[in-house]
Design an enzyme around this catalytic site. Structure first.
Site, mmCIF file in Angstrom:
data_model
loop_
_atom_site.group_PDB
_atom_site.id
_atom_site.type_symbol
_atom_site.label_atom_id
_atom_site.label_comp_id
_atom_site.label_asym_id
_atom_site.label_seq_id
_atom_site.Cartn_x
_atom_site.Cartn_y
_atom_site.Cartn_z
ATOM 1 N N TYR A 96 0.834 -1.217 0.000
ATOM 2 C CA TYR A 96 0.000 0.000 0.000
ATOM 3 C C TYR A 96 0.868 1.267 0.000
ATOM 4 O O TYR A 96 0.466 2.318 -0.488
ATOM 5 C CB TYR A 96 -0.959 -0.028 1.186
ATOM 6 N N LYS A 127 -3.231 8.123 3.334
ATOM 7 C CA LYS A 127 -4.393 7.852 4.197
ATOM 8 C C LYS A 127 -4.124 8.291 5.636
ATOM 9 O O LYS A 127 -5.042 8.749 6.325
ATOM 10 C CB LYS A 127 -4.774 6.372 4.149
HETATM 11 N N1 LIG Z 1 -11.264 -0.337 -2.748
HETATM 12 C C1 LIG Z 1 -10.716 -0.464 -1.561
HETATM 13 O O1 LIG Z 1 -10.155 -1.517 -1.199
HETATM 14 C C2 LIG Z 1 -10.766 0.682 -0.596
HETATM 15 C C3 LIG Z 1 -10.629 0.443 0.778
HETATM 16 C C4 LIG Z 1 -10.653 1.513 1.673
HETATM 17 C C5 LIG Z 1 -10.815 2.797 1.174
HETATM 18 N N2 LIG Z 1 -10.951 2.999 -0.164
HETATM 19 C C6 LIG Z 1 -11.102 4.386 -0.644
HETATM 20 O O2 LIG Z 1 -12.377 4.559 -1.194
HETATM 21 C C7 LIG Z 1 -12.344 5.680 -2.067
HETATM 22 C C8 LIG Z 1 -13.055 5.319 -3.365
HETATM 23 O O3 LIG Z 1 -12.333 4.340 -4.062
HETATM 24 P P1 LIG Z 1 -12.995 3.047 -4.707
HETATM 25 O O4 LIG Z 1 -12.329 1.894 -4.080
HETATM 26 O O5 LIG Z 1 -14.471 3.150 -4.715
HETATM 27 O O6 LIG Z 1 -12.403 3.078 -6.188
HETATM 28 P P2 LIG Z 1 -12.890 3.825 -7.524
HETATM 29 O O7 LIG Z 1 -11.743 3.666 -8.472
HETATM 30 O O8 LIG Z 1 -14.219 3.340 -7.951
HETATM 31 O O9 LIG Z 1 -13.011 5.347 -7.057
HETATM 32 C C9 LIG Z 1 -11.913 6.239 -6.998
HETATM 33 C C10 LIG Z 1 -12.446 7.559 -7.505
HETATM 34 O O10 LIG Z 1 -11.451 8.591 -7.408
HETATM 35 C C11 LIG Z 1 -11.699 9.459 -8.500
HETATM 36 N N3 LIG Z 1 -10.570 10.363 -8.752
HETATM 37 C C12 LIG Z 1 -9.277 10.022 -9.024
HETATM 38 N N4 LIG Z 1 -8.568 11.142 -9.270
HETATM 39 C C13 LIG Z 1 -9.422 12.200 -9.127
HETATM 40 C C14 LIG Z 1 -9.302 13.616 -9.243
HETATM 41 N N5 LIG Z 1 -8.134 14.194 -9.578
HETATM 42 N N6 LIG Z 1 -10.389 14.387 -9.019
HETATM 43 C C15 LIG Z 1 -11.588 13.828 -8.703
HETATM 44 N N7 LIG Z 1 -11.782 12.499 -8.581
HETATM 45 C C16 LIG Z 1 -10.704 11.706 -8.801
HETATM 46 C C17 LIG Z 1 -11.959 8.492 -9.646
HETATM 47 O O11 LIG Z 1 -12.581 9.143 -10.751
HETATM 48 C C18 LIG Z 1 -12.862 7.477 -8.985
HETATM 49 O O12 LIG Z 1 -14.212 7.840 -9.125
HETATM 50 C C19 LIG Z 1 -10.873 6.059 -2.214
HETATM 51 O O13 LIG Z 1 -10.562 7.105 -1.335
HETATM 52 C C20 LIG Z 1 -10.178 4.782 -1.772
HETATM 53 O O14 LIG Z 1 -8.865 5.010 -1.320
HETATM 54 C C21 LIG Z 1 -10.949 1.976 -1.050
#
Ligand SMILES: NC(=O)c1ccc[n+]([C@@H]2O[C@H](COP(=O)([O-])OP(=O)(O)OC[C@H]3O[C@@H](n4cnc5c(N)ncnc54)[C@H](O)[C@@H]3O)[C@@H](O)[C@H]2O)c1
Length: 254
Positions: free
Chosen positions: A153, A160
Protein backbone atom coordinates in the site's frame (compact mmCIF):
# COMPACT_ATOMS: atom_id res chain seq x y z
CA UNK A 1 -39.38 7.05 5.91
CA UNK A 2 -35.68 6.68 4.99
CA UNK A 3 -32.83 7.77 7.24
CA UNK A 4 -31.82 10.46 4.73
CA UNK A 5 -35.33 11.73 3.94
CA UNK A 6 -35.09 15.29 2.61
CA UNK A 7 -31.28 15.43 2.74
CA UNK A 8 -29.34 17.01 -0.12
CA UNK A 9 -26.03 15.27 -0.84
CA UNK A 10 -23.02 15.69 -3.08
CA UNK A 11 -21.39 12.35 -3.88
CA UNK A 12 -17.96 12.27 -5.50
CA UNK A 13 -16.09 9.22 -6.78
CA UNK A 14 -18.49 7.27 -8.97
CA UNK A 15 -16.43 5.64 -11.70
CA UNK A 16 -18.00 2.19 -12.18
CA UNK A 17 -20.88 0.40 -10.51
CA UNK A 18 -18.25 -1.31 -8.33
CA UNK A 19 -17.22 2.09 -6.88
CA UNK A 20 -17.96 2.53 -3.18
CA UNK A 21 -19.57 5.86 -4.15
CA UNK A 22 -22.02 4.04 -6.46
CA UNK A 23 -23.41 2.09 -3.49
CA UNK A 24 -23.52 5.30 -1.46
CA UNK A 25 -25.48 7.06 -4.20
CA UNK A 26 -27.89 4.16 -4.71
CA UNK A 27 -28.63 3.61 -1.02
CA UNK A 28 -28.87 7.36 -0.38
CA UNK A 29 -31.59 7.69 -3.02
CA UNK A 30 -33.38 4.65 -1.60
CA UNK A 31 -33.22 6.30 1.84
CA UNK A 32 -34.84 9.51 0.62
CA UNK A 33 -31.91 11.77 -0.31
CA UNK A 34 -31.61 13.99 -3.36
CA UNK A 35 -28.13 13.70 -4.82
CA UNK A 36 -25.75 15.32 -7.26
CA UNK A 37 -22.71 13.39 -8.47
CA UNK A 38 -19.33 14.72 -9.47
CA UNK A 39 -17.31 12.96 -12.14
CA UNK A 40 -13.64 13.05 -13.00
CA UNK A 41 -12.28 12.63 -16.52
CA UNK A 42 -14.71 11.18 -19.03
CA UNK A 43 -18.04 12.51 -17.78
CA UNK A 44 -20.01 10.55 -20.39
CA UNK A 45 -18.79 7.37 -18.69
CA UNK A 46 -19.95 8.55 -15.26
CA UNK A 47 -23.27 9.68 -16.77
CA UNK A 48 -23.77 6.22 -18.24
CA UNK A 49 -23.14 4.62 -14.81
CA UNK A 50 -25.42 7.21 -13.16
CA UNK A 51 -28.30 5.97 -15.35
CA UNK A 52 -28.16 2.71 -13.37
CA UNK A 53 -29.22 4.54 -10.20
CA UNK A 54 -32.87 4.51 -9.12
CA UNK A 55 -33.15 8.17 -10.28
CA UNK A 56 -30.33 9.30 -12.61
CA UNK A 57 -28.86 12.38 -10.87
CA UNK A 58 -27.07 15.35 -12.45
CA UNK A 59 -23.31 14.84 -12.92
CA UNK A 60 -20.97 17.81 -12.68
CA UNK A 61 -17.27 17.86 -13.43
CA UNK A 62 -14.70 17.88 -10.62
CA UNK A 63 -10.98 17.30 -10.83
CA UNK A 64 -9.77 17.99 -7.29
CA UNK A 65 -6.44 19.18 -8.69
CA UNK A 66 -8.21 21.88 -10.72
CA UNK A 67 -8.64 25.14 -8.76
CA UNK A 68 -11.26 26.51 -11.18
CA UNK A 69 -13.39 23.39 -10.73
CA UNK A 70 -13.18 23.82 -6.95
CA UNK A 71 -13.84 27.57 -6.99
CA UNK A 72 -16.98 27.15 -9.11
CA UNK A 73 -18.23 23.98 -7.39
CA UNK A 74 -20.73 25.64 -5.02
CA UNK A 75 -22.32 27.63 -7.88
CA UNK A 76 -22.54 24.58 -10.11
CA UNK A 77 -24.02 22.39 -7.36
CA UNK A 78 -26.32 25.31 -6.50
CA UNK A 79 -27.92 25.03 -9.96
CA UNK A 80 -29.39 21.70 -8.85
CA UNK A 81 -29.72 21.92 -5.04
CA UNK A 82 -30.53 24.89 -2.77
CA UNK A 83 -28.00 23.71 -0.19
CA UNK A 84 -26.09 20.66 1.01
CA UNK A 85 -26.63 18.52 4.10
CA UNK A 86 -23.95 15.99 3.24
CA UNK A 87 -20.80 15.54 1.16
CA UNK A 88 -19.06 12.26 0.35
CA UNK A 89 -15.36 12.28 -0.52
CA UNK A 90 -14.67 8.95 -2.23
CA UNK A 91 -11.55 9.93 -4.13
CA UNK A 92 -8.11 8.39 -4.22
CA UNK A 93 -5.27 8.13 -6.68
CA UNK A 94 -1.56 7.40 -6.60
CA UNK A 95 0.83 6.99 -9.52
CA UNK A 96 2.07 3.41 -9.99
CA UNK A 97 5.51 4.18 -8.50
CA UNK A 98 3.79 4.93 -5.15
CA UNK A 99 2.46 1.39 -4.77
CA UNK A 100 3.55 -2.22 -4.87
CA UNK A 101 6.74 -2.32 -2.80
CA UNK A 102 8.69 0.56 -4.34
CA UNK A 103 8.48 2.67 -1.18
CA UNK A 104 12.18 3.57 -0.91
CA UNK A 105 12.45 4.75 -4.53
CA UNK A 106 9.28 6.73 -5.18
CA UNK A 107 10.07 10.24 -6.46
CA UNK A 108 8.56 13.24 -4.64
CA UNK A 109 6.60 14.37 -7.72
CA UNK A 110 4.58 11.14 -7.63
CA UNK A 111 4.11 11.29 -3.86
CA UNK A 112 2.96 14.91 -4.25
CA UNK A 113 0.28 13.81 -6.75
CA UNK A 114 -0.92 11.06 -4.39
CA UNK A 115 -1.16 13.51 -1.48
CA UNK A 116 -2.84 16.20 -3.58
CA UNK A 117 -5.57 13.91 -4.91
CA UNK A 118 -6.05 11.62 -1.91
CA UNK A 119 -5.37 13.83 1.13
CA UNK A 120 -5.38 17.59 0.46
CA UNK A 121 -8.54 17.22 -1.66
CA UNK A 122 -10.54 16.34 1.47
CA UNK A 123 -9.88 19.87 2.73
CA UNK A 124 -10.39 21.42 -0.74
CA UNK A 125 -13.75 19.69 -1.19
CA UNK A 126 -14.92 20.64 2.31
CA UNK A 127 -14.03 24.30 1.80
CA UNK A 128 -15.58 24.36 -1.68
CA UNK A 129 -18.88 22.97 -0.31
CA UNK A 130 -19.04 25.05 2.88
CA UNK A 131 -21.00 27.98 1.31
CA UNK A 132 -23.83 25.51 0.64
CA UNK A 133 -23.82 24.09 4.19
CA UNK A 134 -25.40 27.07 5.96
CA UNK A 135 -27.51 24.81 8.20
CA UNK A 136 -24.57 22.54 9.06
CA UNK A 137 -24.26 18.98 7.84
CA UNK A 138 -21.87 16.08 7.51
CA UNK A 139 -18.78 15.33 5.43
CA UNK A 140 -17.65 11.72 5.10
CA UNK A 141 -14.43 10.41 3.55
CA UNK A 142 -13.25 6.90 2.64
CA UNK A 143 -10.18 5.70 4.50
CA UNK A 144 -8.02 2.59 4.67
CA UNK A 145 -6.70 1.97 8.21
CA UNK A 146 -3.45 3.94 8.38
CA UNK A 147 -2.30 2.90 11.84
CA UNK A 148 -0.13 0.14 10.34
CA UNK A 149 2.33 -0.33 7.49
CA UNK A 150 0.65 -2.75 5.06
CA UNK A 151 2.21 -4.81 2.27
CA UNK A 152 2.21 -2.95 -1.12
CA UNK A 153 0.00 0.00 0.00
CA UNK A 154 3.11 2.15 0.50
CA UNK A 155 2.67 5.90 -0.20
CA UNK A 156 -1.10 5.50 -0.41
CA UNK A 157 -0.81 4.44 3.24
CA UNK A 158 1.00 7.68 4.00
CA UNK A 159 -1.71 9.58 2.09
CA UNK A 160 -4.39 7.85 4.20
CA UNK A 161 -2.53 8.67 7.43
CA UNK A 162 -2.64 12.28 6.25
CA UNK A 163 -6.35 11.93 5.47
CA UNK A 164 -7.01 10.72 9.02
CA UNK A 165 -5.20 13.73 10.44
CA UNK A 166 -6.88 16.08 7.95
CA UNK A 167 -10.29 14.81 9.07
CA UNK A 168 -9.46 15.68 12.69
CA UNK A 169 -8.34 19.22 11.78
CA UNK A 170 -11.42 19.74 9.61
CA UNK A 171 -13.58 18.51 12.49
CA UNK A 172 -11.88 21.10 14.70
CA UNK A 173 -12.40 23.98 12.28
CA UNK A 174 -15.84 23.13 10.89
CA UNK A 175 -17.52 22.31 14.20
CA UNK A 176 -18.46 25.96 14.66
CA UNK A 177 -20.37 25.75 11.35
CA UNK A 178 -22.31 22.74 12.62
CA UNK A 179 -20.46 20.53 10.14
CA UNK A 180 -19.40 17.05 11.29
CA UNK A 181 -16.39 15.39 9.60
CA UNK A 182 -15.86 11.64 9.82
CA UNK A 183 -14.17 8.78 7.96
CA UNK A 184 -15.19 5.26 7.12
CA UNK A 185 -12.17 2.93 7.12
CA UNK A 186 -13.23 0.17 4.74
CA UNK A 187 -11.62 -3.20 4.26
CA UNK A 188 -10.32 -4.10 0.78
CA UNK A 189 -12.89 -3.97 -2.03
CA UNK A 190 -12.43 -4.94 -5.68
CA UNK A 191 -12.87 -1.51 -7.29
CA UNK A 192 -10.88 0.17 -10.07
CA UNK A 193 -8.72 1.96 -7.47
CA UNK A 194 -7.93 -1.36 -5.77
CA UNK A 195 -7.21 -3.19 -9.02
CA UNK A 196 -4.57 -0.60 -9.85
CA UNK A 197 -2.57 -1.63 -6.74
CA UNK A 198 0.09 -4.17 -7.76
CA UNK A 199 -0.04 -7.01 -5.23
CA UNK A 200 -3.57 -6.19 -4.02
CA UNK A 201 -4.09 -9.96 -3.94
CA UNK A 202 -2.16 -10.07 -0.65
CA UNK A 203 -5.10 -8.29 0.98
CA UNK A 204 -7.64 -10.37 -0.87
CA UNK A 205 -6.25 -13.66 0.40
CA UNK A 206 -5.79 -12.77 4.05
CA UNK A 207 -8.63 -10.33 4.90
CA UNK A 208 -11.63 -12.66 4.76
CA UNK A 209 -9.70 -15.17 6.88
CA UNK A 210 -8.64 -12.62 9.52
CA UNK A 211 -11.99 -10.87 9.84
CA UNK A 212 -14.06 -12.10 12.81
CA UNK A 213 -17.21 -11.30 10.80
CA UNK A 214 -15.73 -12.52 7.52
CA UNK A 215 -15.31 -10.13 4.60
CA UNK A 216 -16.79 -10.01 1.09
CA UNK A 217 -14.30 -8.29 -1.24
CA UNK A 218 -16.98 -7.41 -3.76
CA UNK A 219 -19.65 -6.03 -1.41
CA UNK A 220 -19.46 -2.23 -1.10
CA UNK A 221 -22.79 -2.02 0.72
CA UNK A 222 -21.47 -2.23 4.33
CA UNK A 223 -19.06 0.69 3.75
CA UNK A 224 -21.80 2.67 1.99
CA UNK A 225 -24.27 2.04 4.83
CA UNK A 226 -21.77 3.48 7.33
CA UNK A 227 -21.40 6.60 5.15
CA UNK A 228 -25.18 6.99 5.12
CA UNK A 229 -25.43 6.52 8.88
CA UNK A 230 -22.78 9.20 9.48
CA UNK A 231 -24.68 11.64 7.24
CA UNK A 232 -27.99 10.86 8.92
CA UNK A 233 -29.36 12.51 12.07
CA UNK A 234 -28.26 9.50 14.13
CA UNK A 235 -24.68 10.70 14.80
CA UNK A 236 -25.41 14.29 15.90
CA UNK A 237 -22.49 14.56 18.34
CA UNK A 238 -19.84 12.58 16.45
CA UNK A 239 -17.03 14.29 14.58
CA UNK A 240 -13.34 13.58 13.96
CA UNK A 241 -14.20 9.88 14.18
CA UNK A 242 -13.08 6.87 12.14
CA UNK A 243 -15.63 4.08 11.81
CA UNK A 244 -14.05 0.78 10.77
CA UNK A 245 -16.08 -1.25 8.30
CA UNK A 246 -13.61 -4.07 7.78
CA UNK A 247 -15.21 -7.19 9.26
CA UNK A 248 -13.28 -6.42 12.47
CA UNK A 249 -9.71 -6.87 11.18
CA UNK A 250 -8.48 -3.65 12.84
CA UNK A 251 -9.25 -5.10 16.27
CA UNK A 252 -7.38 -8.38 15.83
CA UNK A 253 -3.66 -9.00 16.43
CA UNK A 254 -1.48 -10.70 13.77
N1 LIG B 1 -11.26 -0.34 -2.75
C1 LIG B 1 -10.72 -0.46 -1.56
O1 LIG B 1 -10.15 -1.52 -1.20
C2 LIG B 1 -10.77 0.68 -0.60
C3 LIG B 1 -10.63 0.44 0.78
C4 LIG B 1 -10.65 1.51 1.67
C5 LIG B 1 -10.82 2.80 1.17
N2 LIG B 1 -10.95 3.00 -0.16
C6 LIG B 1 -11.10 4.39 -0.64
O2 LIG B 1 -12.38 4.56 -1.19
C7 LIG B 1 -12.34 5.68 -2.07
C8 LIG B 1 -13.05 5.32 -3.37
O3 LIG B 1 -12.33 4.34 -4.06
P1 LIG B 1 -12.99 3.05 -4.71
O4 LIG B 1 -12.33 1.89 -4.08
O5 LIG B 1 -14.47 3.15 -4.72
O6 LIG B 1 -12.40 3.08 -6.19
P2 LIG B 1 -12.89 3.82 -7.52
O7 LIG B 1 -11.74 3.67 -8.47
O8 LIG B 1 -14.22 3.34 -7.95
O9 LIG B 1 -13.01 5.35 -7.06
C9 LIG B 1 -11.91 6.24 -7.00
C10 LIG B 1 -12.45 7.56 -7.50
O10 LIG B 1 -11.45 8.59 -7.41
C11 LIG B 1 -11.70 9.46 -8.50
N3 LIG B 1 -10.57 10.36 -8.75
C12 LIG B 1 -9.28 10.02 -9.02
N4 LIG B 1 -8.57 11.14 -9.27
C13 LIG B 1 -9.42 12.20 -9.13
C14 LIG B 1 -9.30 13.62 -9.24
N5 LIG B 1 -8.13 14.19 -9.58
N6 LIG B 1 -10.39 14.39 -9.02
C15 LIG B 1 -11.59 13.83 -8.70
N7 LIG B 1 -11.78 12.50 -8.58
C16 LIG B 1 -10.70 11.71 -8.80
C17 LIG B 1 -11.96 8.49 -9.65
O11 LIG B 1 -12.58 9.14 -10.75
C18 LIG B 1 -12.86 7.48 -8.99
O12 LIG B 1 -14.21 7.84 -9.12
C19 LIG B 1 -10.87 6.06 -2.21
O13 LIG B 1 -10.56 7.11 -1.34
C20 LIG B 1 -10.18 4.78 -1.77
O14 LIG B 1 -8.87 5.01 -1.32
C21 LIG B 1 -10.95 1.98 -1.05
Amino acid sequence: MGILEGKRLLVTGVLTDASIAFSVAKLAQEEGATIVLTGFGRLSLVERIAKRLPEPPPVIELDVQNTEHLDSLADRVGEHLDGLDGVVHSIGFAPQSCLGGNFLNTPWEDVATALHVSTYSFKSLAVACLPLMKEGGAIVGLDFDATKAWPVYDWMGVAKAGLESCARYLARDLGKHGVRVNLVAAGPLRTMAAKSIPGFKEFEDSWPEKAPLGWDLSDTVPAAKACLALMSDWFPATTGEIVHVDGGVHAIGA
